[in-house]
Write an enzyme that holds these catalytic residues in place. Structure first.
Site, PDB file in Angstrom:
ATOM      1  N   CYS A 234      -8.366  -2.705   9.832  1.00  0.00           N
ATOM      2  CA  CYS A 234      -8.835  -1.505  10.527  1.00  0.00           C
ATOM      3  C   CYS A 234     -10.233  -1.055  10.109  1.00  0.00           C
ATOM      4  O   CYS A 234     -10.805  -0.135  10.703  1.00  0.00           O
ATOM      5  CB  CYS A 234      -7.849  -0.357  10.341  1.00  0.00           C
ATOM      6  SG  CYS A 234      -7.852   0.367   8.674  1.00  0.00           S
ATOM      7  N   ASP A 359      13.781   5.726 -16.950  1.00  0.00           N
ATOM      8  CA  ASP A 359      13.912   4.329 -16.536  1.00  0.00           C
ATOM      9  C   ASP A 359      12.899   3.495 -17.321  1.00  0.00           C
ATOM     10  O   ASP A 359      11.695   3.684 -17.192  1.00  0.00           O
ATOM     11  CB  ASP A 359      13.646   4.222 -15.028  1.00  0.00           C
ATOM     12  CG  ASP A 359      13.778   2.805 -14.499  1.00  0.00           C
ATOM     13  OD1 ASP A 359      14.034   1.886 -15.300  1.00  0.00           O
ATOM     14  OD2 ASP A 359      13.609   2.613 -13.281  1.00  0.00           O
TER      15      ASP A 359
END
Length: 450
Positions: A234, A359
């Protein structure tokens, strides 16, 4: 000022005095106490200040410190939050602790957690936002990088008159149409050629075009998703840069020499990521009227800061304490260690508390395999999740015979004197770093507090 606000200020200032003069610490409780009495106390505390907000995933603390030191050259005393306590209560504490100069501009340079930008901006009305980068970090709290940037944009939209000083090498920062004045900084190295067509490694996050979701390409990639990007689909591309790094002259784990414009700059800390932090600070300083010479002087004087390549001397060891918190930041630290010319010992401390991110899978995304292991003569593995880290290092090819588990911080400190090298690097997550510094302070190895 209302009675409620006055009471909040008095309670906060009194608790700060007690904590710092009697207990020798406390960066968030005074602010938390003041906010409990008056949730909007920050509005009153900051009403006379021109405020610069520094936010992003990595580099906030160092960038804030470099900006603060530079602006002191011109404006004198600057209010800041040097401990990295960057949520609303920590920022309130910074204001409670500050004794402003009577004359001259009142300036505050504040590190602000990405998710707190909106809440702080509502009360502070900043003059400028400094945006460092957006990487995957604490997935349980922030989600993907686009979610993180959305949180920052929510805050920026509350201050349309503020100037945005952003890393132009991060494609996400020029992707949203905002009415603010925008200034971009980035790397423009000699080998950054317009006809180069490079792509990032397959596991790099944040390389989708923000406009059309095509894979971004680069004329030059500095690290991770940062560089002279463009979209072959683009046409989206890096914005025009107002301030640039033009050459990296020399890198060691303890120093950087680089060129911005026509002048060479030196800072006493390692890592390419810290050149970005210096460039961000330089951009702010120039926008606030400082000369190149004043910025260079402030960089040369910059001291190591709390937990960010903090240098500690103990038992004839040169100990470098380095915060690591996500795969991109950890990767850059590992690359920095590969510039070390001497043998060294490595200590890794891994926790998984809320402030670290619960995590720990991110340690598998960092390139421990690429670390030059020939210079590493001993490895200590600790923290609450030492098993995870130990297994990760074994998979990366570390010799188990060189690895020892340390159960707690007392064992870490007791082991330092017997390490076979003078140089020691400690890579630690946030809460593990705080706990280690606390134990070191109790043993009089470092001073308590910041």
């Amino acid at each position: 000022m209302s009675i409620k606000t006055g009471t909040a200020k008095l309670a906060g200032k009194s608790s700060y005095w007690f904590l710092h003069n009697i207990l020798k610490g406390g960066t968030s409780f005074p602010g938390k106490l003041a906010m409990k009495i008056d949730p909007d106390v920050l509005q009153s505390l900051a009403k006379d200040y021109e405020v610069i907000i520094v936010t992003g995933t990595n580099g906030k603390t160092m960038t804030t410190a470099l900006i603060t030191e530079a602006l002191r050259k011109k404006y004198g005393e600057i209010l800041t939050n040097p401990s990295g306590s960057n949520m609303q209560q920590g920022i309130v504490t910074a204001f409670l602790a500050h004794h402003p100069q009577r004359n001259g501009k009142k300036l505050a340079v504040l590190e602000v957690d990405e998710a707190n930008v909106k809440y702080v901006t509502k009360l502070l009305h900043p003059t400028a936002f400094v945006l460092t980068n957006i990487f995957r970090d604490q997935m349980d709290r922030y989600g993907e990088i686009y979610t993180t940037y959305d949180k920052i944009v929510e805050g920026i939209k509350l201050a349309p008159d503020a100037t945005i000083i952003a890393n132009g090498d991060a494609s996400i920062f020029s992707s949203v149409d905002l009415p603010n004045k925008k200034i971009f900084y980035g790397f423009k190295l000699p080998d950054d050629k317009p006809d180069n067509d490079l792509t990032a490694p397959v596991n790099t996050d944040g390389v989708l075009c923000p406009k059309c979701n095509h894979i971004l390409h680069f004329h030059e990639r500095i690290y991770a998703n940062l560089g002279d990007f463009f979209c072959p689909n683009c046409g989206y591309h890096r914005p025009e840069l107002s301030y640039t790094v033009n050459q990296i002259i020399e890198q060691t784990p303890n120093s950087l020499k680089f060129k911005m414009g026509k002048k060479d700059y030196t800072i006493g800390i390692g890592g390419t990521y810290n050149i970005y932090n210096a460039l961000a600070a330089y951009s702010v300083a120039r926008e606030f009227g400082l000369s190149d010479e004043e910025v260079a002087e402030s960089f040369a004087e910059n001291k190591r800061i709390f937990g960010r390549q903090e240098l500690i001397n103990y038992h004839n060891k040169e100990i470098d304490l380095i915060l690591v918190k996500n795969p991109v930041g950890l990767d850059e630290v590992l690359h920095m260690l590969n510039t070390e010319k001497d043998d060294y010992s490595l200590i890794t401390l891994l926790n998984a508390n809320h402030a670290d991110g619960i995590d720990t899978s991110w340690i598998w995304d960092a390139d421990y395999e690429g670390l030059d292991k020939s210079k590493i003569k001993k490895v200590l593995v600790g923290g609450e999740r030492w098993r995870d880290m130990g297994f990760r290092l074994e998979v990366a090819g570390f010799d188990p015979g060189l690895m020892t588990t340390v159960a707690n911080n007392d064992e870490v400190i007791d082991s330092l004197s017997s390490l076979p090298t003078k140089k020691v690097y400690i890579l630690s997550t946030y809460t593990a770093m705080l706990a280690l510094r606390k134990t070191m302070a109790e043993k009089k190895i470092i001073k308590a507090g910041m």
